[in-house]
Design an enzyme around this catalytic site. Structure first.
Site, PDB file in Angstrom:
ATOM      1  N   HIS A  79      46.358  14.385 -13.243  1.00 56.89           N
ATOM      2  CA  HIS A  79      46.250  15.846 -13.160  1.00 56.89           C
ATOM      3  C   HIS A  79      46.474  16.285 -11.711  1.00 56.89           C
ATOM      4  CE1 HIS A  79      42.296  15.360 -11.324  1.00 56.89           C
ATOM      5  NE2 HIS A  79      41.967  14.538 -12.301  1.00 56.89           N
ATOM      6  N   ALA A  80      46.572  17.592 -11.525  1.00 54.18           N
ATOM      7  CA  ALA A  80      46.635  18.168 -10.174  1.00 54.18           C
ATOM      8  C   ALA A  80      45.578  19.259 -10.090  1.00 54.18           C
ATOM      9  CB  ALA A  80      48.026  18.743  -9.915  1.00 54.18           C
TER      10      ALA A  80
END
Ligand code: TYD
Length: 139
Positions: free
Chosen positions: A56-57
């Site tokens: 994820h970011a």
């Protein structure tokens, strides 16, 4: 603009190390040793062999990642460039700026991944789908 951040904004920071015959101590103070106030600390442990974490970011979150025990690899991706970092020392940290996709893998047995974060947990700050991340970077 966190959308413009690149993997080259994510650097290894050497930490303090006070060494004596009874062992070592490393100290991390918010806004002194890390360029943000530390609002949250968490750690990953008991990670089964072959598992991947992350994926994820974040839109706004800054993180400092430390292998306080053992080792693991971190793949950083800004949508254009990728960078692979191996963390295997408790006196080195990886600074991950917002707007970077990350995956953590190749955890050694007994590895502990300490994360110091600039914000409290907020699910709305996550970009959990790669396509969503790519769109965010292109806006
Ligand atoms: P996640 O950030 O997806 O883990 P990782 O990047 O290490 O693979 O979080 C895993 C789960 O834990 C998810 O359900 C959200 C929850 N969580 C919290 O409730 N608070 C936190 O501070 C963190 C980091 C995760």
């Amino acid at each position: 603009m966190t959308k413009r951040n690149t993997v080259y904004d994510c650097n290894i920071l050497p930490l303090s190390k006070i060494h004596n015959r009874a062992g070592n101590i490393t100290i991390i103070e918010g806004e002194k040793d890390v360029p943000f106030p530390i609002k949250r600390i968490y750690y990953l442990y008991d990670i089964p062999s072959g598992e991947t974490r992350g994926g994820h970011a974040h839109k706004e979150l800054y993180q400092l990642i430390v292998a306080t025990s053992g080792s693991f690899d971190v793949l950083l991706d800004d949508g254009k460039n990728k960078k692979m970092v191996t963390l295997n020392r408790p006196d080195y940290a990886l600074m991950v700026v917002p707007g970077i996709w990350r995956e953590l893998f190749e955890f050694s047995s007994g590895a502990i991944c300490l994360v110091l974060a600039s914000q409290k947990y907020d699910e709305n700050d996550y970009l959990r789908e790669y396509i969503q991340f790519k769109n965010y970077k292109q806006q």
